[in-house]
Each structure stands twice: as C-alpha cells, then as structure tokens.
Scaffold this motif. Sequence first.
Motif, PDB file in Angstrom:
ATOM      1  N   ASP A 148     -62.271  18.466  45.477  1.00 41.55           N
ATOM      2  CA  ASP A 148     -62.208  19.276  46.691  1.00 41.55           C
ATOM      3  C   ASP A 148     -60.789  19.196  47.232  1.00 41.55           C
ATOM      4  O   ASP A 148     -60.221  18.099  47.338  1.00 41.55           O
ATOM      5  N   SER A 149     -60.211  20.336  47.570  1.00 41.08           N
ATOM      6  CA  SER A 149     -58.847  20.335  48.100  1.00 41.08           C
ATOM      7  C   SER A 149     -58.743  21.266  49.295  1.00 41.08           C
ATOM      8  O   SER A 149     -59.427  22.287  49.372  1.00 41.08           O
ATOM      9  N   HIS A 150     -57.894  20.864  50.217  1.00 36.73           N
ATOM     10  CA  HIS A 150     -57.616  21.660  51.412  1.00 36.73           C
ATOM     11  C   HIS A 150     -56.117  21.644  51.629  1.00 36.73           C
ATOM     12  O   HIS A 150     -55.488  20.584  51.658  1.00 36.73           O
ATOM     13  N   ASN A 151     -55.521  22.809  51.774  1.00 41.92           N
ATOM     14  CA  ASN A 151     -54.082  22.931  51.950  1.00 41.92           C
ATOM     15  C   ASN A 151     -53.850  23.926  53.068  1.00 41.92           C
ATOM     16  O   ASN A 151     -54.013  25.135  52.877  1.00 41.92           O
ATOM     17  N   GLY A 152     -53.498  23.414  54.244  1.00 43.37           N
ATOM     18  CA  GLY A 152     -53.371  24.307  55.389  1.00 43.37           C
ATOM     19  C   GLY A 152     -52.155  24.013  56.243  1.00 43.37           C
ATOM     20  O   GLY A 152     -51.656  22.891  56.298  1.00 43.37           O
ATOM     21  N   ARG A 191     -63.637  23.937  46.278  1.00 42.17           N
ATOM     22  CA  ARG A 191     -64.503  22.959  45.623  1.00 42.17           C
ATOM     23  C   ARG A 191     -64.673  23.338  44.151  1.00 42.17           C
ATOM     24  O   ARG A 191     -65.072  24.448  43.834  1.00 42.17           O
ATOM     25  N   THR A 213     -57.788  26.489  59.436  1.00 41.62           N
ATOM     26  CA  THR A 213     -58.739  27.533  59.059  1.00 41.62           C
ATOM     27  C   THR A 213     -58.781  27.754  57.551  1.00 41.62           C
ATOM     28  O   THR A 213     -59.603  28.527  57.072  1.00 41.62           O
ATOM     29  N   THR A 214     -57.901  27.089  56.812  1.00 41.17           N
ATOM     30  CA  THR A 214     -57.898  27.272  55.367  1.00 41.17           C
ATOM     31  C   THR A 214     -59.149  26.642  54.770  1.00 41.17           C
ATOM     32  O   THR A 214     -59.442  25.472  55.024  1.00 41.17           O
ATOM     33  N   PRO A 215     -59.919  27.388  53.991  1.00 45.90           N
ATOM     34  CA  PRO A 215     -61.159  26.825  53.448  1.00 45.90           C
ATOM     35  C   PRO A 215     -60.874  25.766  52.394  1.00 45.90           C
ATOM     36  O   PRO A 215     -59.827  25.745  51.752  1.00 45.90           O
ATOM     37  N   THR A 216     -61.833  24.875  52.235  1.00 49.48           N
ATOM     38  CA  THR A 216     -61.753  23.857  51.194  1.00 49.48           C
ATOM     39  C   THR A 216     -62.164  24.462  49.855  1.00 49.48           C
ATOM     40  O   THR A 216     -63.179  25.150  49.756  1.00 49.48           O
ATOM     41  N   GLU A 259     -54.238  12.233  51.180  1.00 46.24           N
ATOM     42  CA  GLU A 259     -53.948  13.007  52.387  1.00 46.24           C
ATOM     43  C   GLU A 259     -52.451  12.977  52.650  1.00 46.24           C
ATOM     44  O   GLU A 259     -51.840  11.901  52.720  1.00 46.24           O
TER      45      GLU A 259
END
Length: 885
Positions: free
Chosen positions: A483-487, A501, A496-499, A407
């Motif tokens: 799984d990644s999330h970049n927002g 997968r 609101t950026t989707p993860t 993170e």
Amino acid sequence: MKKSSSRASHALVVPGCSQSLLCRTTAALALLAQFSSLAMAQDAATPPAEQVDLEEIIVTGTQLRGIAPVGTNVVSMSEQEIIATGAPSANEILTKVPQVSSAFLNTPTTALDAGLALIRPNIRNLGASGTSTTLVIIDGHRVVGAGALQSTPDPDVIPPGVLERIDIVPDGGSSIYGSDAIGGVINYISKRRFDGLEVSGRTGFADDYQPADVNVTAGKDWGSGSGYVSYAWAHNDSILGKDRDYLRQVTPNSGYCGAGTILANGTTYANTGPNTGSLTPGTMTSCDTTDEVSLWPEQTRHNVFGSLNQEITSSVTLDVRGYYARRELTLLPGLDARDLAITAANPFFDPIAGETSQTVRTNFLGAIDQQATNTLTSYGITPTVTVALGENWQLRALANFGRSETEVSSATVNVPVAQTTLNPYDLRSNSEAALAAASLHNLVVGKQRLSNYRAILDGSVFQLPGGNVRLAIGAEYMKENHDSHNGVTAFGAEGTTPTVRLDRDIESVFAEIAVPIVGAGNAISGVHSLTFSASGRYDDYSDVGGTFNPKLGVTYEPLDWIKVRGNWGKSFNAPSLVDKTGVEAGGGIFSFALPYGQTAPWAIAIAGNSGADMEPQTATTWSLGADFQPPVVPGLTLSATYYNIDLEKVIGLLAGQPYSPELEPFFRDNVPCAQATAELGSVAPFPPLVPVSLTCLFSPTTAIFDYRVQNLGEIKTDGIDFNVSYDRSVGFGLIYAGLGGTYTLNRDRALVPGASFVEYLDNPGTSRLSLILTAGAQVGNLNASASLNHRGGYDIDPVVAADPNNPFPEEQNHVDSFTTVDLFFNYKLPEAWVHQDLNLSLNVTNLFNEDPPFYSGGCFSPASCGFTNGSTLGRLIQLGLRIKL
C-alpha cells in the motif's frame, strides 16, 4: 524386513484442498514423506556401505543438507571477519566483498529519493529501477520489502552481533530460491545457539562526524534447546557537502544562491536585498550548491532480534526467529531552487528599470525548513518445524510473516502562493505565518506485507559406488501486499491522494538432486570425485504468469587438491509491485529542456510504470571455475571463476539517454497533437508541467518521450572472480593473507530491443577491477591486520568536453583509480587480569584520508556531484569493547 504390501494403495486426502498447483504439490509432498518413512524403515535393516552425517544447517545455494552446492562458488565471511570490519550494520559489512559492487569502497549512501530508506546490495552491478537482481535472505528465507516508491529487503534488520556468518553466492539461483537471484544470493546467517551475556560497543570519529553503536545479547543454552535476545543501537550524525571537499558543484552557476538573482528585461542582477537602484547588471549570485546536501544522513537505528529452538521430541524440533527494527534518518536534499514570477500582484514588487514583471531565481534555505525525515519500521517472525522421518530423511516446514512501513516527510514551496504573497528579495524577512502559508507538506507512506509458507523434504534416495544420491523436493506459497500513499498538501491539511493497494500470490514447486558418480568408494587415477546436480523451480505469479528456471552443476576433482566446478542455469526477476502500478503522471515541457534532436517544438513526457504490460526480466547465467590447494604449500588456496550473464527484458527507464532512431517507439517525433491527446489526454500532469491537452495551444505537433519503468533491452556481461588465501602457524602464532577481487571483461548493453550493443565499461562508475588485499597476524592475544581496497581507473568515452561555463572547465577523458587502506587491531585481555572474555579493538578506515576520484561530467544526484568510482566517509577511527560473561 518384509516389504509393505499396502504401499501401492496409499492415498492422501487433504480436507478442503483445492486443485491449485500448490495444493496438489503439497499433497504429493506429504504422500512422498509417508513413502520415505516406509523406505527408510526397510533400509534400516541393511545399512548402506557409507553413512553420511548430515548437518542441520542448510548451506546457501542448495536445499540439500550436508553438502556444498555443486558447481558453485560460495564466498563466506566468518564471525571474526565480520567483527574485523567494524561495521555497525549488516549492510556495511559488505564493503569487504568486491563482488557486491554497490557497497565496495563506497559509502552505502541512503537513497535520497522520497520512497526508499535504504540501499540494496547489488552483486555484479546488475541493479534495475524499482527491483533488484540480487536476492537478500536471512537464515535461508526471504525478508519483507521496504520503501514507498520502491521495494527491497533491508539487511539491517539483523544486528551484526548475532551473525554467525554471511554467505554470498555470485551465481544465478532462481532454480533454488525463485525471483531476484540473477546476480546471486546474499544470506545473512544468525547464530543458532547462544549462552551467556555479551556486550559490545564502539565509538568513533572522523572530520565533522561521530558514529556510535552498542549491541547486547543475552541467552541460555539448556542442551535440548537454546534461546537468546539481542538488542542493537546505532547513531551517527550527518555529513554535509561542505564537510567533504570531494563533493562539489560541477555544473554552471545559475544564480540561485544566497538571496538569488533577478532577471529583468533580459538582464541578470545579483540580488542584494530590496532593490535600491544600485544592483549591478550582468551579475549573478554564486556558491557551491552541494554545500547543504546530505552526503551521509543523520541516522538512529534500533534492532531487536530473538531466537528460540527446542527439541520437542527425538525427531521433532521447533525453531522460531523474529526481529523488530526501526530506523530514523534526517537529511537535507540541497537547495530548493525556484523561479518566482513576480508582478504587481505581489505587494513587494520593485521594478529595476520600469519592467512590469521579473523572474527571481532564489532558494528557500533558512526560510522554509526543507529537512526531510525518513522513518522505516519493520518486523517479522519465522517459525520452522523440522521432522526427522527416518534414516537421512527430513521434512522442514516454514512459515514466514513480515511487515514494514516507510514514512517520508518533507516541506517544499507552494510556488503560486509564494509568487504573490512573499517578499522574494529577502525571503528570511517574511513572517512565519506567511512562510507557512507558502509551504507544502510532502508525505510519502509505504506499507508492505509478506506471508510465506514453505515445505521441503530431503534425504538420500539410494546409494551409488560414489556415495548417496541426495534429493530435495518442495513447495512454497507467498503473498505480497504493498500500500502506498504519495501526496502533497498544505501543512495541517488532510491529504486527498488515494492510497494505491497492490497484491500478488506466488505458488512454487521445486526439486534438486545431487548424484555422486565418483567418490571415495570408486575413485580412480585422474578422477578423485565427480558429482552432478540438477535443480528446477516453477513459479506461478498471479500477475505476471508462470516461469520455469532450471540449473545444472558439476564438480570434478582430478586430484584431492584440485577442484573444477561449473554450472549453467536460467534465472528471473519479477517486477516489484511498485513496478506494476501503471502510468502515474505525464505532461508537456518545452523541447529545449530535453535536447534529443526532435524537431517538434514541444515534448510530452510519460512517467510512472508500464503496469500490467511489464514482464519479468530473465537471464541465462553460467560459470566455470577451479580451486587449488597444492600440498607443497600447506595453507595456500587459489581460486578463479569465469562468469557470464545474459540479462534480457531489462526493467529500467530511458531518462537521460540521448536520442537515436533505434529508440523508436520509445521516443516519437512530430506526433499530431490530436493523436497525442487521444492517447494521453487522461493522464494527470505532474508539476510544474502542463496537461497534455494544452500542448495543442502551442504547437500542432509534439514529441513523446516514454520515461516509464518498463521492459527494455539486454545486458551482456562477463568477468573473472579470483581469490588467493594463505594461513600458516608459526612460532609466535599465526600469519594470514588474502587477495580477493573481480575483473569485468565485458559489459555490453542494448538499450531497447533491436538496438545495437554498446560497451558500458567506459561510463562513470563502471570500473573493471575491484580487489581487496588483506594481511595480518595473530600474536598471542593480539590480532592485527591491514587491508588495501582498490578500484581501478578507466577512460571515459565520450570524453567530458571542455566548457568555460563550468566551475571545472577542462576536458576530462579519464577517471583515476581509488585506493584506501584500513587497519584492524583486537586485543583479548588475559583472563588472569579480568576473569572474563574481554576484547579491545581499534578500526581505522581510510587511513590516509583519500578522496574518491574527481569527475566533472554531471551528477546522478545532488549527493554525487564531483566524484565517482567510490566514496568515503574520510578517515574514520573507531574504538571498541566486547565482553562475554
């Protein structure tokens, strides 16, 4: 013993087993295990002429027990050599291995990009974007990857205090281990047994820098088994650019320093605060923009490692090892330079000469906290069951589970809000509420999971006059998830950026055989021994398909003190799951920002990854070497190895490469805008660029630059590894010395398929020669040694041209060599004094406080400006204590 008449009728039925490659192979493996038991029962009545005492430890580079890998050079570091490095982490130990180019004479700098919290060891300097050509394993098995925007295993999950040794195999290893082992394999091997309590700790200091670490290991050995738990803690503060003279700005000043620079009516004015009419035209603010960059981030690390092994029966052993690691880093990325367009919409707008708009070049240092935090949490467990099936045969079954989460949190500027609400002339005068409203929160999260199952059957199939023919066969299944999330959001708002997968399944089968053609039983003059090996592995990926990688090896000893070895093989490196995500962003930029010689006034950049179209990068590797232990000089060993690597379909990106016609179709010029919109109009823009669909408002044609991570061209490299070691007992104790190094003969690269090869050894950071010279002595209870670490200098082609606008305007055509000296002292207090095993140590790294060589040709990152060919923390002195109870 009578042969079993039922052997031909044996069948194995596995309930629920599908017809997959892995399932069929596992069934065959179990059936062969039954056959092996029958065969060994028969052979027990007539023992072979030569019995082999097989070790339980699997040697790196082979799946066969009890023998070294045939035809392969193995570089090992013992427990005492590990201790002598004074390194607080498993990664930093590798600074003493010249072949590991990313760490040799180089601060293992944590990558400052948002998605990665660690460095990746890199044998032969064959790293690629998003993936690695060096396989890192622990106790012979893989480790879950880490990172959000990239994926790589973290060696630092294992505390240095539990390491028994480290093996480095600088040869292709995909026939044994599968993907990633192109440059070689690094195997961190933990202690199998431990009894007692050991406590070690170090504290140190350098200029503006203090590290400290503690390691506690407690365990019990009860004969039929052993168990221990080890905890390690390490902390260091940060080193900023202003703390080291060698990190410095080498690019022209642009006026973003301090309170910034105002551009009005085409004239620059150094900003001194709110306009008073006394600003001086033609001036700009200046500073060294690297002063607030983290050269080495503040870091705190916690590690727990546990091991349990137990003999369940006389033929069954259970071994379980697991770890938990947490690393927290804090770093400064440097000045967040911004151009703010100020008009009357901003209540603080103050014209200088009647203009209706200004551009204020500024930074938000001290106004918005841009300090980034990077937290990596990782854990894994690996149970292994070993079953002795009969004379010299063994079945090993392993399960391996790992999880990691990365993170990264940081702040940046919401430029549209800042332009209309903040006082741009004195940013620190704005209220906290106004600054918060003009801030954005960057949050990058990556979660990775690994599930791995492996079974290996190995033993002696029959005997030749030269010895036992050894065979290992196995099957493996692995599942990876990422799984990644970049927002980017306003502070306090939900992203609101989707993860994204991603997952993949890998099924593998492999086999290895070693054939001793000549051995002690049939040696002749000129042929003391001759051993041949062959191995092969087939990996079937659910996303990139199947690949088969063979390897052949031979070891020949004309005399008992001369060994000649060689091997040839194929290896591969599958794209990481991150590499498979597909196109992430695109947008239009003015062509002057990328001077590639295109004639179209606009350019569109495509970023991200090429997704489903990406294939594994593949390599053909071979090496030839020799080891000498001349009897006339007892204790002397001489080794040399020539290696050759041809790496194709290189996974990388073309950003920063000069334009040339052979780069078509990666760089296309004069593309009609209608065609570009049809191809790329649905790709989301990345700030601050504009959507592709808007490019036609500015020009009827455009250039398209493909900056995706993708399969590109080819790298050919070869060189020589060398090693000389000597140790001898003398009247006062022991003296020892060693010289190890690597010399690169050639490194040629074709950027894209069909392009001409270009010599890469003239580029910054690609020294031909790296070596380490060590000499020491054991005098009673005192062990003392000194190490000279050297990386050769080189010419630069093309030269860095003279530029009067640069802080260092002179032409540069050469990079100097970099040489440092390290000292190590360890004194074991006499047991008559303390009645315990108590050691005091002193490590001095970079004794003469040498700075790395100067380089004025630009920066790969803000933390690499002004130097190349190695880096350093400066003179670092560490005092240590280790006690065993």
